[in-house]
Write an enzyme that holds these catalytic residues in place. Structure first.
Site, mmCIF file in Angstrom:
data_model
loop_
_atom_site.group_PDB
_atom_site.id
_atom_site.type_symbol
_atom_site.label_atom_id
_atom_site.label_comp_id
_atom_site.label_asym_id
_atom_site.label_seq_id
_atom_site.Cartn_x
_atom_site.Cartn_y
_atom_site.Cartn_z
ATOM 1 N N MET A 21 0.842 -1.198 0.000
ATOM 2 C CA MET A 21 0.000 0.000 0.000
ATOM 3 C C MET A 21 0.874 1.243 0.000
ATOM 4 O O MET A 21 1.678 1.443 0.918
ATOM 5 C CB MET A 21 -0.939 -0.009 1.207
ATOM 6 C CG MET A 21 -2.027 -1.061 1.119
ATOM 7 S SD MET A 21 -3.065 -1.136 2.594
ATOM 8 C CE MET A 21 -1.990 -2.090 3.685
ATOM 9 N N GLN A 74 6.968 -4.997 -4.495
ATOM 10 C CA GLN A 74 5.984 -4.925 -5.569
ATOM 11 C C GLN A 74 6.383 -3.879 -6.597
ATOM 12 O O GLN A 74 6.717 -2.743 -6.250
ATOM 13 C CB GLN A 74 4.582 -4.591 -5.061
ATOM 14 C CG GLN A 74 3.554 -4.768 -6.179
ATOM 15 C CD GLN A 74 2.191 -4.209 -5.866
ATOM 16 O OE1 GLN A 74 2.037 -3.010 -5.714
ATOM 17 N NE2 GLN A 74 1.194 -5.081 -5.779
ATOM 18 N N CYS A 104 -3.940 -1.809 -9.140
ATOM 19 C CA CYS A 104 -4.175 -0.473 -8.586
ATOM 20 C C CYS A 104 -5.193 0.278 -9.448
ATOM 21 O O CYS A 104 -5.011 0.409 -10.662
ATOM 22 C CB CYS A 104 -2.873 0.313 -8.506
ATOM 23 S SG CYS A 104 -3.102 1.982 -7.831
ATOM 24 N N ASN A 204 -8.544 -11.085 -1.659
ATOM 25 C CA ASN A 204 -8.317 -9.750 -1.094
ATOM 26 C C ASN A 204 -9.595 -8.925 -1.251
ATOM 27 O O ASN A 204 -10.339 -9.108 -2.202
ATOM 28 C CB ASN A 204 -7.142 -9.101 -1.832
ATOM 29 C CG ASN A 204 -6.890 -7.652 -1.468
ATOM 30 O OD1 ASN A 204 -6.774 -6.809 -2.342
ATOM 31 N ND2 ASN A 204 -6.796 -7.349 -0.186
ATOM 32 N N ASP A 206 -12.107 -6.181 1.536
ATOM 33 C CA ASP A 206 -13.145 -6.110 2.579
ATOM 34 C C ASP A 206 -12.973 -7.127 3.703
ATOM 35 O O ASP A 206 -13.953 -7.527 4.332
ATOM 36 C CB ASP A 206 -14.541 -6.288 1.980
ATOM 37 C CG ASP A 206 -14.967 -5.146 1.082
ATOM 38 O OD1 ASP A 206 -14.259 -4.124 1.049
ATOM 39 O OD2 ASP A 206 -16.004 -5.273 0.400
ATOM 40 N N GLY A 228 -5.861 -5.367 3.369
ATOM 41 C CA GLY A 228 -5.504 -4.064 2.834
ATOM 42 C C GLY A 228 -5.816 -2.978 3.847
ATOM 43 O O GLY A 228 -5.138 -2.830 4.861
ATOM 44 N N ARG A 229 -6.900 -2.247 3.596
ATOM 45 C CA ARG A 229 -7.238 -1.100 4.440
ATOM 46 C C ARG A 229 -7.522 -1.475 5.896
ATOM 47 O O ARG A 229 -7.473 -0.614 6.773
ATOM 48 C CB ARG A 229 -8.437 -0.362 3.827
ATOM 49 C CG ARG A 229 -8.102 0.317 2.498
ATOM 50 C CD ARG A 229 -9.348 0.821 1.790
ATOM 51 N NE ARG A 229 -10.176 -0.284 1.315
ATOM 52 C CZ ARG A 229 -11.443 -0.163 0.925
ATOM 53 N NH1 ARG A 229 -12.033 1.019 0.982
ATOM 54 N NH2 ARG A 229 -12.115 -1.211 0.480
#
Length: 350
Positions: A21, A74, A104, A204, A206, A228-229
């Site tokens: 990220m 990455q 992305c 990946n 949620d 992720g988030r």
């Protein structure tokens, strides 16, 4: 749930991975998350062409450092020659795994025909994968979305071509690029990718709780999952979720003392890595998330006000003092069990 996942010749000792990220998974964050038990934390997205030109800020994003059990770099780009050189440089820098970004959705990335825009040009995507696979001895993986839009969900086909080229694993975010982060991730659609390939598939999108993780794995049939988030303000999440999945229990969060120690450790690491004033500036977004994720102050308005006060402070010492004061305020307000950890007290309270 098995103990890990095999990616080429690399054994990842866990099935809860942390996504690359931009502006988040820098070296201070990766070191902290790894120390807290995360099995896999990728670097920020690194522009292959700029890495090949050794642009200082891009090299910093790929910083590997010491004290990391696993290094995943990455790369993003659209030029096969630059991607090959980036892969070679990543291996020389100590990468265990080289990941390619085909997912992305940001306009500044897709506008350059990179990231998820490559799902509209699968032949170019394949040339990029081929270039990276041929340039490095390290396992090459790919992170993608379901497709550009609902009319062009080509992730299963692209993943199959990736496997034929020699890519060793694929991660699929359960949205199209057109969705960005709206709606909900379609974990079942990731199962179509799993059915199309024999290499590991990582789901990946949620995944915030242990229940989310169990359901994402069930619906997708994936070999592992990627956060992720959900790690914003929770660098411990991967390790804690790993334990919850292993023993079937609820996901436990650190207590207040533990949170304070983590926040201050992260602040000091950021300042040490970037210097001042950049280190404090880079840390402020993390600081805001730490406060947002804390279950106190109980009133959301008070929490937002505390976040605003902390993020306006101009020195690391002032931030540490304010954090200590906030912790003490919570203690004195009658909330149980909050003491400043002794190892932090002398420097946190001037």
């Amino acid at each position: 749930m098995s103990a890990g996942i095999q990616i080429g010749d690399v054994w990842v000792p866990g099935r809860v991975l942390t996504a690359p990220m931009t502006g988040i998974t820098d070296l201070p964050f990766r070191r902290l998350a790894s120390r807290l038990g995360a099995a896999y934390v990728a670097t920020e997205m690194v522009a292959a062409a700029e890495l090949a030109r050794a642009r200082p800020d891009v090299v910093r994003r790929a910083a590997v450092g010491e004290g990391l059990p696993l290094t995943v770099i990455q790369l993003v780009g659209r030029d096969p020659a630059a991607m090959a050189e980036g892969a070679r440089m990543a291996e020389a820098a100590g990468a265990d795994i080289v990941d390619l970004n085909f997912g992305c959705p940001a306009k500044e990335v897709t506008g350059s025909a990179c990231g998820s825009a490559l799902m509209r040009t699968p032949d170019l995507a394949c040339r990029l994968m081929q270039a990276a696979v041929e340039a490095t001895s390290r396992p090459v993986t790919v992170k993608m979305r379901l497709g550009w839009d609902d009319a062009h969900r080509n992730a299963p086909l692209l993943a199959k071509r990736a496997e034929e080229i020699g890519v060793r694993a694929v991660t699929v975010h359960g949205r199209t690029r057109e969705q960005f982060y709206t709606g909900v991730a379609d974990w079942a659609a990731v199962g179509e990718v799993k059915a199309a390939v024999g290499i590991p598939v990582i789901v990946n999108g949620d995944i915030l709780t242990a229940d989310d993780a169990r359901e994402a794995l069930r619906q997708s049939g994936a070999d592992a999952l990627m956060l992720g988030r959900g790690v914003y303000g929770r660098p411990w999440l991967a390790a804690h979720m790993e334990r919850a999945l292993a023993d079937g229990t609820v996901l436990l969060e650190p207590d207040r003392d533990g949170r304070l120690g983590i926040v201050i450790e992260h602040l000091r690491a950021s300042v040490a890595f970037y210097g001042l004033p950049l280190g404090l500036k880079m840390f402020r977004k993390h600081l805001g998330w730490y406060v947002e994720q804390a279950p106190w102050p109980a009133d959301p308005l008070e929490r937002r006000a505390a976040k605003g006060r902390l993020c306006r402070l101009e020195t690391p010492e002032a931030v540490e003092q304010a954090l200590a004061a906030l912790w003490l305020e919570v203690t004195h307000s009658g909330n149980p069990g909050v003491d400043i950890p002794p190892q932090l007290a002398e420097t946190a309270v001037a």
